[in-house]
Design a protein around this motif. Sequence first.
Motif, PDB file in Angstrom:
ATOM      1  N   ARG A  19      12.580  28.454 -12.210  1.00 40.28           N
ATOM      2  CA  ARG A  19      11.851  29.166 -11.170  1.00 40.28           C
ATOM      3  C   ARG A  19      12.765  30.096 -10.381  1.00 40.28           C
ATOM      4  O   ARG A  19      12.526  31.290 -10.301  1.00 40.28           O
ATOM      5  N   CYS A  20      13.845  29.530  -9.792  1.00 36.83           N
ATOM      6  CA  CYS A  20      14.677  30.348  -8.911  1.00 36.83           C
ATOM      7  C   CYS A  20      15.958  30.788  -9.598  1.00 36.83           C
ATOM      8  O   CYS A  20      16.666  31.639  -9.093  1.00 36.83           O
ATOM      9  N   CYS A  34      14.450  25.142  -4.718  1.00 34.50           N
ATOM     10  CA  CYS A  34      13.124  25.729  -4.536  1.00 34.50           C
ATOM     11  C   CYS A  34      12.012  24.712  -4.690  1.00 34.50           C
ATOM     12  O   CYS A  34      10.841  25.058  -4.608  1.00 34.50           O
ATOM     13  N   GLU A  42       9.991  31.013  -2.146  1.00 34.64           N
ATOM     14  CA  GLU A  42      10.824  31.040  -3.349  1.00 34.64           C
ATOM     15  C   GLU A  42      11.270  32.467  -3.644  1.00 34.64           C
ATOM     16  O   GLU A  42      12.406  32.726  -4.021  1.00 34.64           O
ATOM     17  N   GLU A  43      10.363  33.414  -3.440  1.00 34.54           N
ATOM     18  CA  GLU A  43      10.679  34.847  -3.628  1.00 34.54           C
ATOM     19  C   GLU A  43      11.808  35.259  -2.678  1.00 34.54           C
ATOM     20  O   GLU A  43      12.747  35.949  -3.067  1.00 34.54           O
ATOM     21  N   ARG A  46      15.073  33.858  -3.864  1.00 35.37           N
ATOM     22  CA  ARG A  46      15.604  34.578  -5.018  1.00 35.37           C
ATOM     23  C   ARG A  46      16.250  35.891  -4.588  1.00 35.37           C
ATOM     24  O   ARG A  46      17.282  36.289  -5.088  1.00 35.37           O
TER      25      ARG A  46
END
Length: 80
Positions: A19-20, A34, A42-43, A46
């Motif tokens: 995901r990250c 995350c 999470e965005e 990142r």
Amino acid sequence: MRFPLLPSLRTGGSARCQRCGLRHPASAESCPHCGELDDAEEEQLRRRVEREQKGQAELGRVFLILTAVIVGLLLLLVLR
Ligand SMILES: [Zn+2]
């Protein structure tokens, strides 16, 4: 032949989060970076990681230039 130093050099069962993209212990049930974040958070994480990696690349370049300058000065001293 065995290399006794190699096991200590390995990070030991780390996996990259799908995901990250950060590394975490493979034994972790969910990603510690995350796992508790929703998509928006999470965005953000990142983006922050991306910025930090860029900063590190920048730092590496500065260090390289400094090294070149120091070597150049040493050469000047030696060749004088
Ligand atoms: Zn993650």
